[in-house]
Scaffold this active site. Structure first.
Site, mmCIF file in Angstrom:
data_model
loop_
_atom_site.group_PDB
_atom_site.id
_atom_site.type_symbol
_atom_site.label_atom_id
_atom_site.label_comp_id
_atom_site.label_asym_id
_atom_site.label_seq_id
_atom_site.Cartn_x
_atom_site.Cartn_y
_atom_site.Cartn_z
ATOM 1 N N ASP A 241 0.840 -1.209 0.000
ATOM 2 C CA ASP A 241 0.000 0.000 0.000
ATOM 3 C C ASP A 241 0.870 1.254 0.000
ATOM 4 O O ASP A 241 1.988 1.243 0.518
ATOM 5 C CB ASP A 241 -0.911 -0.035 1.240
ATOM 6 C CG ASP A 241 -2.105 0.904 1.101
ATOM 7 O OD1 ASP A 241 -2.361 1.395 -0.022
ATOM 8 O OD2 ASP A 241 -2.780 1.143 2.114
ATOM 9 N N ASN B 272 -11.004 -2.744 -5.556
ATOM 10 C CA ASN B 272 -10.216 -1.792 -6.358
ATOM 11 C C ASN B 272 -10.822 -1.491 -7.738
ATOM 12 O O ASN B 272 -10.455 -0.499 -8.376
ATOM 13 C CB ASN B 272 -8.771 -2.270 -6.534
ATOM 14 C CG ASN B 272 -7.926 -2.168 -5.280
ATOM 15 O OD1 ASN B 272 -7.027 -2.981 -5.044
ATOM 16 N ND2 ASN B 272 -8.178 -1.168 -4.447
HETATM 17 C C1 IPE Z 1 -5.515 -2.880 -0.267
HETATM 18 O O1 IPE Z 1 -5.138 -1.548 -0.436
HETATM 19 C C2 IPE Z 1 -5.491 -3.571 -1.597
HETATM 20 C C3 IPE Z 1 -4.173 -3.788 -2.180
HETATM 21 C C4 IPE Z 1 -3.038 -3.506 -1.616
HETATM 22 C C5 IPE Z 1 -4.179 -4.380 -3.498
HETATM 23 P P1 IPE Z 1 -6.213 -0.391 -0.588
HETATM 24 O O2 IPE Z 1 -5.470 0.868 -0.677
HETATM 25 O O3 IPE Z 1 -7.150 -0.696 -1.694
HETATM 26 O O4 IPE Z 1 -7.022 -0.510 0.800
HETATM 27 P P2 IPE Z 1 -7.944 0.553 1.552
HETATM 28 O O5 IPE Z 1 -9.044 0.915 0.597
HETATM 29 O O6 IPE Z 1 -7.111 1.732 1.895
HETATM 30 O O7 IPE Z 1 -8.430 -0.172 2.769
HETATM 31 C C1 IPE Z 2 -1.538 0.178 -3.358
HETATM 32 O O1 IPE Z 2 -1.303 1.537 -3.405
HETATM 33 C C2 IPE Z 2 -1.738 -0.427 -4.712
HETATM 34 C C3 IPE Z 2 -3.104 -0.880 -5.005
HETATM 35 C C4 IPE Z 2 -4.108 -0.868 -4.164
HETATM 36 C C5 IPE Z 2 -3.359 -1.384 -6.334
HETATM 37 P P1 IPE Z 2 -2.499 2.578 -3.390
HETATM 38 O O2 IPE Z 2 -2.848 2.911 -4.800
HETATM 39 O O3 IPE Z 2 -3.647 2.088 -2.575
HETATM 40 O O4 IPE Z 2 -1.819 3.813 -2.684
HETATM 41 P P2 IPE Z 2 -2.496 4.870 -1.715
HETATM 42 O O5 IPE Z 2 -3.137 4.116 -0.583
HETATM 43 O O6 IPE Z 2 -3.528 5.613 -2.520
HETATM 44 O O7 IPE Z 2 -1.374 5.738 -1.268
HETATM 45 MG MG MG Z 3 -4.138 2.322 -0.626
#
Ligand code: IPE
Ligand code: IPE
Ligand code: MG
Length: 260
Positions: A19, A67
């Site tokens: 994340d 997602n």
């Molecule tokens: C969790 O991250 C999913 C992945 C790392 C693929 P998100 O960024 O989607 O999670 P939330 O929405 O902050 O809980």
């Molecule tokens: C994790 O990084 C990757 C996926 C969930 C695909 P994020 O895209 O969730 O990054 P933040 O949470 O917005 O910083």
């Molecule tokens: Mg995220």
């Protein structure tokens, strides 16, 4: 934290919630997709580092069922990145004898990404020493629903009996992870302290490391630090600390499979 000085063995299975790609990009005034691109570099580094540390299985949460609700261009960009990652990484996985597996509703991925995934999975299916698992279109609740449905189908067809689901062994073989060990260590980057629908039942007795480091900044050193932290812990599985440090007849057993 362990009361004795003995270290746990290196975890057999490390699962990572990758994340912070978006925030990494935002801090630099870059588009979110640039954060995802840099995140792929971390994937390469961490897969190599895990192998070097003797971790046999690593699961990476790459795309959740939730997602899909992100902006269309971000979802499309992530699917293209997956496709190019697989095409570029195939030779490396073959060279390093790493088996690729996927968990999630794979059939619903765009056809090009799915084809790339299936190509690398079949090319590496015979490797047994190291496994890289990508969680794609994955959700733990969806996984439980899929497992319950698969079990119901087996019962309806007369291939299973309802009492087969009286034990975790009997039921868990319908999960996506049936052929994988439970994660010993779950890591989440970016400072968030939640599981976001990741491996909820498999992590029943996992140890957790939450680090503020954003995923594009996470590499071999950060993985080593998380593993060091894990190895200093004491895993009690419901027993007392005394039972664990001086194993008697009860502590010598693994958790009773019929109970958990
Ligand atoms: C969790 O991250 C999913 C992945 C790392 C693929 P998100 O960024 O989607 O999670 P939330 O929405 O902050 O809980
Ligand atoms: C994790 O990084 C990757 C996926 C969930 C695909 P994020 O895209 O969730 O990054 P933040 O949470 O917005 O910083
Ligand atoms: Mg995220």
């Amino acid at each position: 934290m362990s009361s004795s000085s003995a270290l746990l063995p290196v975890p057999a299975h490390v699962a990572i919630i990758m994340d912070g790609n978006g925030r990494w990009a935002k801090r630099r005034g870059l588009p979110r997709l640039e954060g995802h691109r840099r995140g792929v570099e971390s994937v390469r580094a961490v897969v190599d580092a895990a192998r070097a540390l003797g971790i046999r299985c690593i699961t990476l949460y790459a795309f959740s069922v939730e997602n899909w609700r992100r902006p269309e261009d971000e979802v499309g960009g992530l699917m293209v990145l997956l496709e190019t990652f697989l095409a570029k990484e195939k030779a490396n996985l073959l060279k390093n004898r790493v088996r690729l597996r996927a968990i999630g509703r794979i059939a619903a991925l765009p056809s090009r990404a799915r084809a790339a995934l299936e190509d690398v999975m079949s090319a590496t299916a015979h490797f047994t020493e190291h496994t890289l698992v990508l969680a794609l279109n994955y959700g733990a609740r969806t996984e439980v629903l899929d497992a319950a449905r698969a079990f119901a189908v087996e019962v309806a067809a007369g291939r299973a009996r309802p009492e087969d689901a009286d034990t975790w062994e009997g039921f868990s073989r319908h999960l996506y992870t049936a052929d994988l060990p439970d994660p010993d260590l779950v890591i989440r980057t970016s400072g968030e302290t939640r599981l976001s629908n990741f491996l909820l039942v498999q992590s029943a007795y996992a140890e957790f490391v939450f680090t503020p480091v954003l995923w594009p900044d996470f590499g071999a050193r950060e993985l080593e630090a998380a593993v060091d932290d894990y190895r200093r812990r004491e895993r009690r599985y419901g027993l007392t600390g005394e039972q664990v440090s001086r194993p008697g007849p009860v502590a010598a057993r693994e958790p009773a499979p019929s109970v958990i």
